[in-house]
Design a protein around this motif. Structure first.
Motif, PDB file in Angstrom:
ATOM      1  N   PRO A 147       0.845  -1.211   0.000  1.00  0.00           N
ATOM      2  CA  PRO A 147       0.000   0.000   0.000  1.00  0.00           C
ATOM      3  C   PRO A 147       0.876   1.256   0.000  1.00  0.00           C
ATOM      4  CG  PRO A 147      -0.734  -1.554   1.675  1.00  0.00           C
ATOM      5  CD  PRO A 147       0.581  -2.056   1.177  1.00  0.00           C
ATOM      6  N   ALA A 148       0.622   2.139  -0.924  1.00  0.00           N
ATOM      7  CA  ALA A 148       1.406   3.373  -1.026  1.00  0.00           C
ATOM      8  C   ALA A 148       0.584   4.439  -1.722  1.00  0.00           C
ATOM      9  CB  ALA A 148       2.716   3.127  -1.780  1.00  0.00           C
ATOM     10  N   ALA A 149       0.820   5.661  -1.334  1.00  0.00           N
ATOM     11  CA  ALA A 149       0.200   6.812  -1.990  1.00  0.00           C
ATOM     12  C   ALA A 149       1.128   8.003  -1.802  1.00  0.00           C
ATOM     13  CB  ALA A 149      -1.178   7.106  -1.408  1.00  0.00           C
ATOM     14  N   TYR A 150       1.331   8.747  -2.860  1.00  0.00           N
ATOM     15  CA  TYR A 150       2.170   9.935  -2.773  1.00  0.00           C
ATOM     16  C   TYR A 150       1.775  10.897  -3.879  1.00  0.00           C
ATOM     17  CZ  TYR A 150       4.859   7.501  -6.439  1.00  0.00           C
ATOM     18  OH  TYR A 150       5.235   6.833  -7.584  1.00  0.00           O
ATOM     19  N   GLU A 243      -2.482   1.783   7.891  1.00  0.00           N
ATOM     20  CA  GLU A 243      -2.258   0.881   6.760  1.00  0.00           C
ATOM     21  C   GLU A 243      -1.106   1.359   5.874  1.00  0.00           C
ATOM     22  OE1 GLU A 243      -3.541  -1.926   6.291  1.00  0.00           O
ATOM     23  OE2 GLU A 243      -5.308  -1.980   7.595  1.00  0.00           O
ATOM     24  N   MET A 244      -0.905   2.696   5.837  1.00  0.00           N
ATOM     25  CA  MET A 244       0.094   3.257   4.922  1.00  0.00           C
ATOM     26  C   MET A 244       1.402   3.599   5.615  1.00  0.00           C
ATOM     27  SD  MET A 244      -1.790   3.412   2.157  1.00  0.00           S
ATOM     28  CE  MET A 244      -1.001   4.554   1.052  1.00  0.00           C
ATOM     29  N   ARG A 251      12.155  10.646  -4.311  1.00  0.00           N
ATOM     30  CA  ARG A 251      12.666  11.958  -3.933  1.00  0.00           C
ATOM     31  C   ARG A 251      11.888  13.051  -4.665  1.00  0.00           C
ATOM     32  NH1 ARG A 251      19.023  13.045  -4.545  1.00  0.00           N
ATOM     33  NH2 ARG A 251      18.457  13.079  -6.767  1.00  0.00           N
ATOM     34  N   GLY A 252      11.541  14.095  -3.923  1.00  0.00           N
ATOM     35  CA  GLY A 252      10.775  15.190  -4.492  1.00  0.00           C
ATOM     36  C   GLY A 252       9.276  15.021  -4.361  1.00  0.00           C
ATOM     37  N   ALA A 253       8.817  13.923  -3.718  1.00  0.00           N
ATOM     38  CA  ALA A 253       7.386  13.660  -3.566  1.00  0.00           C
ATOM     39  C   ALA A 253       7.027  13.654  -2.086  1.00  0.00           C
ATOM     40  CB  ALA A 253       7.020  12.324  -4.205  1.00  0.00           C
ATOM     41  N   PHE A 254       5.716  13.709  -1.815  1.00  0.00           N
ATOM     42  CA  PHE A 254       5.195  13.617  -0.453  1.00  0.00           C
ATOM     43  C   PHE A 254       4.393  12.335  -0.332  1.00  0.00           C
ATOM     44  CE2 PHE A 254       5.863  18.162  -0.952  1.00  0.00           C
ATOM     45  CZ  PHE A 254       6.410  18.527   0.269  1.00  0.00           C
ATOM     46  N   SER A 255       4.671  11.579   0.741  1.00  0.00           N
ATOM     47  CA  SER A 255       3.999  10.299   0.938  1.00  0.00           C
ATOM     48  C   SER A 255       3.049  10.367   2.117  1.00  0.00           C
ATOM     49  CB  SER A 255       5.034   9.191   1.183  1.00  0.00           C
ATOM     50  OG  SER A 255       4.394   7.987   1.559  1.00  0.00           O
ATOM     51  N   ALA A 256       1.944   9.612   2.025  1.00  0.00           N
ATOM     52  CA  ALA A 256       0.990   9.546   3.133  1.00  0.00           C
ATOM     53  C   ALA A 256       1.569   8.802   4.321  1.00  0.00           C
ATOM     54  CB  ALA A 256      -0.307   8.869   2.676  1.00  0.00           C
ATOM     55  N   GLY A 257       2.556   7.938   4.092  1.00  0.00           N
ATOM     56  CA  GLY A 257       3.192   7.209   5.182  1.00  0.00           C
ATOM     57  C   GLY A 257       4.499   7.857   5.564  1.00  0.00           C
ATOM     58  N   GLY A 258       5.477   7.024   5.891  1.00  0.00           N
ATOM     59  CA  GLY A 258       6.786   7.557   6.231  1.00  0.00           C
ATOM     60  C   GLY A 258       7.108   7.446   7.705  1.00  0.00           C
ATOM     61  N   PRO A 259       8.305   7.891   8.108  1.00  0.00           N
ATOM     62  CA  PRO A 259       8.784   7.718   9.480  1.00  0.00           C
ATOM     63  C   PRO A 259       7.896   8.377  10.534  1.00  0.00           C
ATOM     64  CG  PRO A 259      10.580   8.369   8.019  1.00  0.00           C
ATOM     65  CD  PRO A 259       9.318   8.509   7.233  1.00  0.00           C
ATOM     66  N   ALA A 260       7.223   9.482  10.177  1.00  0.00           N
ATOM     67  CA  ALA A 260       6.416  10.206  11.162  1.00  0.00           C
ATOM     68  C   ALA A 260       4.960   9.752  11.190  1.00  0.00           C
ATOM     69  CB  ALA A 260       6.478  11.708  10.877  1.00  0.00           C
ATOM     70  N   ALA A 261       4.639   8.665  10.500  1.00  0.00           N
ATOM     71  CA  ALA A 261       3.243   8.237  10.402  1.00  0.00           C
ATOM     72  C   ALA A 261       2.656   7.886  11.767  1.00  0.00           C
ATOM     73  CB  ALA A 261       3.118   7.049   9.449  1.00  0.00           C
TER      74      ALA A 261
END
Length: 304
Positions: A147-150, A243-244, A251-261
């Motif tokens: 699952p991914a979205a950016y 879930e995400m 690089r250069g994109a924003f993700s709905a997940g990531g380390p601060a999720a």
């Protein structure tokens, strides 16, 4: 204390002491947009103080005399009172040093913007090959199990979602995630991030630069979360973030997940009390005033 020494002390306080105060405060998580502005104001204030300190160090003391011209010269707003059309080496140095300090983060900003634009352009080309456009979602779908979205902000912006996210998320959860990504595009968050990246590149040894970049990244995600919460329930967005959480972005994109999720998940589920209006007004006024303080310190000798 001379103006140069006062400016260097002020720059040191902004660069080394201000970040821990910001990090220990609770209000940034409740007012992320104001917090991003505050981090940027500190960066501008540090750069201005350093540039004016360089100006005063390179300016001969006899040039700092009374009068309006002397006041402007002391503030770093003129090349030097009584300067001839052919300035001497001291006058040239007094101009070159602060200009170099100011151009360092500015040049880094231009570099970051162009690099990110090139990265996004390359990735869009790949998406044109491997992705398929969904008119219903107003997004590009890529066949990927995780699952991914950016989003790719800027010129020819695009929201991207994986097939794994379509299978894992409910319709409401997917809508919340897509709204989160569109908030990044609408808010031009890539420019705010480029400013922080540029400051960190120019002053990589400085705690303010490191923390400003890290905190700006997290705060921009919180701003996008708040935008999604305007039209979606908290439990829906929280479940989608869970879930995400493991998703990433190019690089250069924003993700709905990531380390601060997980931090954002806790913030969505357990919203804290918003800062008192007086505190918010105080922080907003401080954010406006802080970039002007180096100019006031630099003007002090002429005013006195």
């Amino acid at each position: 204390m001379t103006a140069a020494a006062a400016l260097l002390v002020y720059a040191s306080a902004i660069g080394f002491l201000a970040p821990p105060l910001m990090l220990r405060s609770d209000w940034p998580q409740h007012s992320p947009a104001l917090a991003v502005a505050a981090w940027h104001a500190l960066a501008v204030s540090f750069t201005a103080a350093l540039a004016l300190a360089a100006y005063h160090l390179a300016t001969p003391a006899e040039h700092l005399h009374a009068g309006l011209t002397g006041l402007l010269h002391s503030c770093g707003l003129t090349a030097g009172p009584g300067s001839s059309p052919d300035p001497d080496a001291a006058d040239s140095l007094a101009i070159a040093l602060p200009v170099a300090v100011a151009l360092l983060p500015l040049g880094s900003f231009v570099f970051e913007v162009l690099r990110a634009r090139l990265d996004r352009s390359r990735h869009r080309h790949v998406l044109d090959i491997v992705g398929r456009r969904s008119a219903a979602l107003r997004a590009t779908v890529v066949d990927h199990e995780r699952p991914a979205a950016y989003c790719l902000p800027g010129h020819r912006s695009r929201v991207v979602v994986s097939a794994g996210a379509l299978r894992r998320l409910s319709a409401d959860q997917l809508a919340a995630v897509l709204e989160h990504e569109r908030a990044h595009i609408a808010g031009r968050h890539h420019l705010a991030m480029a400013l922080s990246e540029a400051f960190a590149r120019a002053f990589r040894w400085l705690p303010l630069a490191r923390h400003a970049r890290e905190q700006t990244s997290v705060l921009l995600e919180m701003i996008a979360d708040d935008r999604a919460l305007r039209s979606h329930p908290r439990d829906v967005l929280a479940t989608a973030l869970y879930e995400m959480a493991a998703s990433a972005a190019p690089r250069g994109a924003f993700s709905a997940g990531g380390p601060a999720a997980l931090l954002r998940l806790q913030r969505v589920l357990v919203p804290g009390r918003r800062p008192h209006p007086a505190l918010s007004a105080t922080m907003a006024a401080t954010t406006v005033i802080v970039p002007l303080l180096p100019l006031l310190i630099g003007c002090a000798p002429a005013i006195g």
